[in-house]
Design a protein around this motif. Structure first.
Motif, PDB file in Angstrom:
ATOM      1  N   ILE A  38       8.393   0.557 -11.696  1.00  0.00           N
ATOM      2  CA  ILE A  38       7.556   0.776 -10.506  1.00  0.00           C
ATOM      3  C   ILE A  38       6.735   2.049 -10.660  1.00  0.00           C
ATOM      4  N   GLY A  39       5.424   1.878 -10.630  1.00  0.00           N
ATOM      5  CA  GLY A  39       4.511   3.015 -10.674  1.00  0.00           C
ATOM      6  C   GLY A  39       4.523   3.769 -11.993  1.00  0.00           C
ATOM      7  N   THR A  40       5.157   3.218 -13.008  1.00  0.00           N
ATOM      8  CA  THR A  40       5.305   3.938 -14.277  1.00  0.00           C
ATOM      9  C   THR A  40       4.324   3.455 -15.334  1.00  0.00           C
TER      10      THR A  40
ATOM     11  N   GLY B  27       6.250  -4.359 -10.286  1.00  0.00           N
ATOM     12  CA  GLY B  27       6.475  -3.234 -11.204  1.00  0.00           C
ATOM     13  C   GLY B  27       5.344  -3.163 -12.212  1.00  0.00           C
ATOM     14  N   SER B  28       4.329  -2.324 -11.882  1.00  0.00           N
ATOM     15  CA  SER B  28       3.185  -2.107 -12.768  1.00  0.00           C
ATOM     16  C   SER B  28       2.437  -3.386 -13.140  1.00  0.00           C
ATOM     17  N   VAL B  29       2.313  -4.302 -12.165  1.00  0.00           N
ATOM     18  CA  VAL B  29       1.450  -5.475 -12.409  1.00  0.00           C
ATOM     19  C   VAL B  29       0.001  -5.015 -12.268  1.00  0.00           C
TER      20      VAL B  29
ATOM     21  N   ILE C  65       2.526  -6.009  -5.520  1.00  0.00           N
ATOM     22  CA  ILE C  65       1.623  -5.127  -6.251  1.00  0.00           C
ATOM     23  C   ILE C  65       1.470  -3.800  -5.519  1.00  0.00           C
ATOM     24  N   GLY C  66       1.829  -2.707  -6.164  1.00  0.00           N
ATOM     25  CA  GLY C  66       1.698  -1.385  -5.556  1.00  0.00           C
ATOM     26  C   GLY C  66       0.348  -0.770  -5.912  1.00  0.00           C
ATOM     27  N   GLY C  67       0.356   0.093  -6.917  1.00  0.00           N
ATOM     28  CA  GLY C  67      -0.835   0.869  -7.295  1.00  0.00           C
ATOM     29  C   GLY C  67      -2.118   0.048  -7.378  1.00  0.00           C
ATOM     30  N   ALA C  68      -2.061  -1.097  -8.044  1.00  0.00           N
ATOM     31  CA  ALA C  68      -3.280  -1.885  -8.263  1.00  0.00           C
ATOM     32  C   ALA C  68      -3.798  -2.535  -6.983  1.00  0.00           C
TER      33      ALA C  68
ATOM     34  N   GLY D 266      14.231  -3.364   2.031  1.00  0.00           N
ATOM     35  CA  GLY D 266      15.052  -2.985   0.891  1.00  0.00           C
ATOM     36  C   GLY D 266      14.271  -2.581  -0.345  1.00  0.00           C
ATOM     37  N   HIS D 267      13.028  -2.136  -0.173  1.00  0.00           N
ATOM     38  CA  HIS D 267      12.282  -1.632  -1.340  1.00  0.00           C
ATOM     39  C   HIS D 267      13.082  -0.506  -1.988  1.00  0.00           C
ATOM     40  N   SER D 268      12.997  -0.374  -3.297  1.00  0.00           N
ATOM     41  CA  SER D 268      13.824   0.628  -3.986  1.00  0.00           C
ATOM     42  C   SER D 268      13.509   2.052  -3.513  1.00  0.00           C
TER      43      SER D 268
ATOM     44  N   TRP E 263       0.827  -1.222   0.000  1.00  0.00           N
ATOM     45  CA  TRP E 263       0.000   0.000   0.000  1.00  0.00           C
ATOM     46  C   TRP E 263       0.856   1.265   0.000  1.00  0.00           C
ATOM     47  N   LYS E 264       2.132   1.133   0.310  1.00  0.00           N
ATOM     48  CA  LYS E 264       3.028   2.293   0.448  1.00  0.00           C
ATOM     49  C   LYS E 264       2.425   3.303   1.441  1.00  0.00           C
ATOM     50  N   MET E 265       2.654   4.607   1.256  1.00  0.00           N
ATOM     51  CA  MET E 265       2.129   5.578   2.231  1.00  0.00           C
ATOM     52  C   MET E 265       0.791   6.125   1.736  1.00  0.00           C
TER      53      MET E 265
ATOM     54  N   TYR F 173      11.757  -9.271  -7.147  1.00  0.00           N
ATOM     55  CA  TYR F 173      12.517  -8.509  -8.150  1.00  0.00           C
ATOM     56  C   TYR F 173      11.619  -7.413  -8.691  1.00  0.00           C
ATOM     57  N   GLU F 174      12.057  -6.169  -8.512  1.00  0.00           N
ATOM     58  CA  GLU F 174      11.270  -5.025  -8.981  1.00  0.00           C
ATOM     59  C   GLU F 174      12.175  -4.041  -9.715  1.00  0.00           C
ATOM     60  N   PRO F 175      12.206  -4.097 -11.057  1.00  0.00           N
ATOM     61  CA  PRO F 175      13.007  -3.113 -11.777  1.00  0.00           C
ATOM     62  C   PRO F 175      12.489  -1.706 -11.471  1.00  0.00           C
TER      63      PRO F 175
HETATM   64  P1  PGA Z   1       3.565  -0.666  -8.675  1.00  0.00           P
HETATM   65  O1  PGA Z   1       4.504  -0.787  -7.375  1.00  0.00           O
HETATM   66  O2  PGA Z   1       2.772  -1.960  -8.763  1.00  0.00           O
HETATM   67  O3  PGA Z   1       2.698   0.529  -8.416  1.00  0.00           O
HETATM   68  O4  PGA Z   1       4.456  -0.497  -9.844  1.00  0.00           O
HETATM   69  C1  PGA Z   1       5.162  -1.984  -7.033  1.00  0.00           C
HETATM   70  C2  PGA Z   1       5.993  -1.777  -5.805  1.00  0.00           C
HETATM   71  O5  PGA Z   1       6.633  -0.723  -5.666  1.00  0.00           O
HETATM   72  O6  PGA Z   1       6.075  -2.656  -4.935  1.00  0.00           O
END
Ligand code: PGA
Length: 254
Positions: free
Chosen positions: A175-177, A215-217, A236-239, A97-99, A10-12, A169-171
């Motif tokens: 991420i979020g792009t 990364g944008s899944v 999964i971030g945004g979604a 260790g998230h980027s 969920w991040k912040m 693994y998250e290039p």
């Molecule tokens: P994203 O984020 O799905 O929004 O690209 C992934 C993450 O940062 O863990």
């Protein structure tokens, strides 16, 4: 076979009310179609760990995770949250260790190793994140970059510790792009990680570790990503901020 895992980051985002609503909606969708073989992990902000954990209590295939922890054990570190504190509220997983931690908060491989060790000491499974920048990829340094991140941190663990890890693994450039790595990129990197673990430890250990892609899944690309041989799930971030999208992603894994 590695455990299949779909983790929400969920991040912040969210407040008390929207955290409860998102968790409620997630559990409602899950009650209609829950693949018990897939472990669902919700990595939520510190203030909501307890509430979300209580809401998910009793649903065996759902766990709640923190997104970070301190690299210090305890003491005069104002604002920090220790692994021991997380363990005392029954948290069993934590991102580490998230980027965004590495890039914005200058976390180094050594700090990440300290965090991993403290998490393990407190019986919390680290979800170790690694990933390369767009520059490293353009220079063809992506495989070396990931190897270095692993050698400087988690490859210093012994096998009995390493087996408790999950690796994501998250290039960074994905991420979020909205830009996902190609199937070939993901396949190449996940094979590389599997082989590195094999040569550093053993093939049985390597074959037991869950490797997640992040990364944008999204619901519309999740299936083809999860069908890749060495992909055992996703971060999964945004979604994950939309319960229906997150559940659709969860249901995309076989
Ligand atoms: P994203 O984020 O799905 O929004 O690209 C992934 C993450 O940062 O863990």
């Amino acid at each position: 076979m590695p455990k299949k895992i779909i983790a929400a980051n969920w991040k912040m985002n969210n407040d008390e009310y929207s955290s409860k609503k998102l968790t409620f909606d997630f559990l409602k969708h899950l009650s209609k179609s829950n693949n018990e073989n897939v472990l669902k992990i919700l990595a939520v902000p510190f203030p909501f760990l307890n509430t979300v954990s209580k809401m998910c209590d009793g649903v065996d295939s759902v766990k709640v995770a923190s997104q970070n922890c301190s690299s210090y054990d305890m003491g005069a570190y104002t604002g920090e949250v220790s692994a021991n504190m997380l363990s005392s509220i029954s948290i069993n997983f934590s991102l580490v260790g998230h980027s965004e931690r590495r890039e914005i908060f200058m976390e180094k491989d050594e700090d990440i190793l300290d965090k991993v060790r403290l998490l393990l000491e407190n019986k919390i499974s680290p979800i170790f994140c690694c990933g390369e920048s767009i520059n490293a990829r353009k220079k063809g340094m992506h495989l070396d970059h990931i190897e270095k991140q692993m050698r400087n941190s988690i490859f210093k663990l012994d096998a009995s510790e390493f087996k408790k890890l999950v690796i994501a693994y998250e290039p960074i450039w994905a991420i979020g792009t909205g830009e996902t790595a190609s199937i070939n990129d993901i396949d190449e990197m996940h094979n590389h990680i599997r082989n590195l673990i094999k040569s550093n430890y053993s093939s049985s250990l390597s074959n037991s570790i869950s490797l997640l892609y992040g990364g944008s899944v999204k619901p519309n690309n999740a299936k083809e990503i999860f069908d890749i041989k060495n992909v055992n799930g996703g971060l999964i971030g945004g979604a994950s901020l939309n319960a229906k999208d997150f559940i659709d992603i969860v249901n995309s894994i076989n």
